[in-house]
Design an enzyme around this catalytic site. Structure first.
Site, short mmCIF file in Angstrom:
data_model
loop_
_atom_site.label_atom_id
_atom_site.label_comp_id
_atom_site.label_asym_id
_atom_site.label_seq_id
_atom_site.Cartn_x
_atom_site.Cartn_y
_atom_site.Cartn_z
CG ASP A 257 -2.21 0.71 0.87
OD1 ASP A 257 -2.21 1.50 0.08
OD2 ASP A 257 -3.03 0.36 1.62
CD GLU B 173 -19.54 6.42 4.35
OE1 GLU B 173 -19.20 5.63 5.24
OE2 GLU B 173 -20.35 6.60 3.48
#
Length: 705
Positions: free
Chosen positions: A249, A452
């Site tokens: 990542d 979010e």
């Protein structure tokens, strides 16, 4: 081909031969330059620059105009493997077409390649996690089956070339908290690993052939996921025979020394990651691998192995072959943002809509209404259609636009009423006045990608994760004032996660969950509200009544009560729930346990009939409970589903097959066992709950050693 051309340019040789020939000519510095996401050109060898970072979670993202499908959580709500397969083929068509157009323009920048960091098959363990919207929900079976179809559609079916490379992420045991992800250690015992956190990844690697896996930011059981001997070595490569490449990542290698404290220098962190099987760094830490080799932290042979894995992917994508050899290279650019794909985006949005409540058959609404008030912060916001990791549509249809298009002769008024986040009531008066004068008020509330998402969203104090699962700001207060007017109200939720809408469930007659529904979300919503489409979506997550019902957010032990499989409370809406404008009945459950041994295949069927007056789709779900397990097991677990269409009065037999592995339990070491004993199975429109409005049939069978 010229007699003087290098062997690696000869398309008649095997990919492995060509990769060996190319990489063996590289210096250490050149090899290392290929192990970061922005791989440099090697001009002397004719290797162009390549950026490995591309996204296509629900359409080609961040690369200009593209078709934007519903967010992944909405894809999960479809419970439709064939649909997700068709959608991913469309996405890969657009990705290929766009890539070759960029190459023709000599544009090899970020988000323009053929290696895509999708899908996200993490389990949506807790509704507070901001990135849960990127997943297919909380269930391993649903996640695995949809993820497999998505990967197959992306990578194509050519026996020689990949269409794209898909990436299963984030491996493994990753679902928040976002604020701590760079230093967090997720603790999961072997049972939870095998029962919950690993199955979808295993399916994508072993069944779909995903050629890339992305490691997570966090640690799992003490090891950094991007440098985990257990995850990357023992499980991924040794147990699952994974032969693709692993990518970190983004900037996760930096976390290894800066936040996890598992290395003291960047060189040590980079060497640790590559030694344990991470081949590609989204970031720059791997640029220090030359130093790491010189310091004796890693061998050049290990570096070479990773580089060969990376180039094998590029060769399998046809990047070094003539276009006439690679059929995917000839997909026309007109496939991008095509009308056919727009209609497919509409279909996915339609099938993602979940009817949560419909008291006294209030829905569908009559198209003859004279005055409709459309109210709320999500009623006319293009951004809320898109979710995160999204592309840019050439045009989009908000709920307001969809309703106006549906009712060209009616008076359709609009008021925002309030914002998602803040406490201002300045817009209440206008909204309430419009609602009072209308025949019906359609109130669009929920969340949006600004409240979010991934890590910290902005500088205004908003976080990616939520502390609570209630409606933010004054949205519920606005809804209450509109209900007081006496005008019939339909509540529409647009969001990427569960919301505790307890008051609305008690006082609002009709509620529709629309998720982040993509570019045609407003058109799909209008079709559902006014009856052109009969909704059949199902919740891929549990809607709790409050955060008080949830285990601690940082607790990764599933048996603490995470998700429907281990639930210890009465939810507002259960996983697998969704209503229809028609009614279905189940009967004639048949269970064939074969020879009745623990190695037998069990076949199950049931008759499903449309008992209503209109056509509709039903999501038939198969749940299993091990009644006599000697180890802890879920309350029940989904092991099959099928979305079927039935005309009024039509019946269909739906069949499922249970393999022994689907009946297994896991011991304390994570070893799978199929034990003799009794099992309960149910087939129905949802979970077999005593108070469920969804029909099901239930039965038992026994297995012997």
């Amino acid at each position: 081909m010229s007699d003087t051309a290098p062997r690696y340019m000869n398309p008649d040789l095997s990919f492995e031969e060509r990769v060996d020939d190319l990489v063996d000519q590289m210096t250490l510095e050149e090899k290392v330059s290929q192990m970061v996401h922005h791989a440099a050109a090697i001009e002397r060898l004719g290797v162009p620059a390549y950026n490995w970072w591309n996204e296509c979670l629900h359409g080609v993202a961040r690369a200009g105009i593209a078709t934007v499908f519903p967010q992944a959580i909405g894809m999960g709500a479809t419970f439709d493997t064939d649909l997700i397969s068709r959608m991913s083929v469309a996405v890969s068509d657009e990705a290929r077409a766009k890539h070759h157009e960029f190459v023709r323009q000599d544009d090899r920048g970020i988000y323009k390649g053929l290696t895509f960091w999708s899908p996200n098959v993490n389990i949506f363990r807790d509704p507070r996690w901001g990135r849960g919207q990127e997943t297919y929900g909380e269930d391993p079976c649903l996640t695995a089956k949809l993820g497999v179809e998505f990967v197959k559609g992306l990578q194509g079916d050519d026996p020689h070339y990949f269409k794209l490379v898909a990436t299963a992420k984030h491996f493994a045991v990753h679902s928040g908290p976002e604020a701590d992800r760079h230093r967090f250690n997720a603790i999961a015992d072997e049972r939870d690993m095998r029962e919950t956190y690993l199955p979808a990844f295993e399916a994508l690697v072993c069944d779909a052939g995903a050629y890339s896996v992305m490691g997570a930011y966090n640690r799992t059981n003490g090891e950094a996921c991007c440098a985990s001997h257990r995850l990357l070595g023992e499980i991924l490569r040794d147990e699952w025979d994974f032969d693709g490449y692993v990518v970190s990542d983004c900037w996760a290698i930096k976390d290894i020394y800066q936040d996890h404290g598992l290395a003291t220098t960047p060189e040590e962190a980079a060497a640790l990651a590559v030694n344990e099987g991470c081949d590609l760094n989204c970031g720059e830490a791997f640029e220090l691998l030359v130093n790491a080799v010189n310091q004796g932290l890693i061998s050049e042979e290990t570096v070479t192995l990773s580089v060969k894995r990376l180039f094998l992917a590029r060769f399998k994508l046809g990047m070094f072959d003539p276009a006439d050899r690679v059929s995917y290279a000839n997909i026309p650019y007109s496939e991008n943002d095509s009308e056919e794909h727009r209609q497919l985006a509409l279909e996915v949005a339609l099938k993602s809509m979940v009817l949560l409540k419909n008291k006294d058959g209030m829905l569908p609404l009559n198209k003859g209404l004279k005055h409709v008030a459309v109210i709320g912060p999500n009623a006319d916001d293009d951004e809320v259609l898109l979710g995160n990791y999204n592309g840019t549509p050439s045009r989009s249809t908000t709920p307001l636009a969809g309703i106006r298009n549906m009712l060209p002769e009616a008076k359709v008024t609009y008021a925002k009423g309030c914002d998602i986040w803040d406490d201002s009531r300045d817009g209440f008066a206008e909204a309430v006045d419009l609602a009072a004068k209308a025949d019906v008020a359609i109130v669009c509330l929920g969340l949006n990608p600004r409240v979010e998402g991934e890590e910290d969203i902005d500088d205004e104090g908003r976080k990616a994760d939520r502390d609570d699962i209630i409606l933010f700001g004054v949205q519920e207060e606005l809804l209450k004032e509109i209900v007081v007017t006496g005008t019939p109200v339909v509540l529409v939720l647009l969001n990427g996660s569960a919301l505790a809408i307890n008051w609305a469930d008690e006082h609002v007659p009709a509620i529709v969950e629309a998720w982040y529904p993509g570019e045609e979300g407003g058109a799909a919503l209008a079709s559902v509200l006014f009856g052109d489409y009969n909704p059949a979506g199902r919740l891929p997550i549990t809607f709790a009544r409050s955060v008080d019902q949830l285990p601690d957010f940082t607790d990764y032990a599933m048996y603490s009560g995470h998700t429907y499989r281990f639930l210890k409370y009465d939810p507002l809406y259960p996983f697998g729930y969704g209503l229809s404008y028609t009614q279905f009945a189940y009967s004639d459950l048949k269970i064939d346990e074969g020879e009745g041994r623990t190695d037998s295949t069990v076949r199950i069927s049931a008759l499903v009939k449309n008992m209503g007056q209109r056509a509709g789709e039903e999501v038939v779900q198969l749940y299993v409970t091990d009644d006599e397990a000697s180890y802890p097991v879920p309350v029940r677990h989904l092991e099959g589903f099928a979305r079927i269409a039935l005309e009024p009065g039509e019946s269909k037999i739906v069949c499922f097959t249970l393999k022994p592995t689907q009946l297994a339990v896991f011991d304390d070491e994570g070893v799978r066992h199929v034990e003799p004993g009794t099992f309960t199975v149910s087939v129905g429109g949802g979970q077999p709950l005593a108070n469920s409005p969804l029909p099901f049939v239930q039965g038992k069978f026994s297995l012997q050693v």
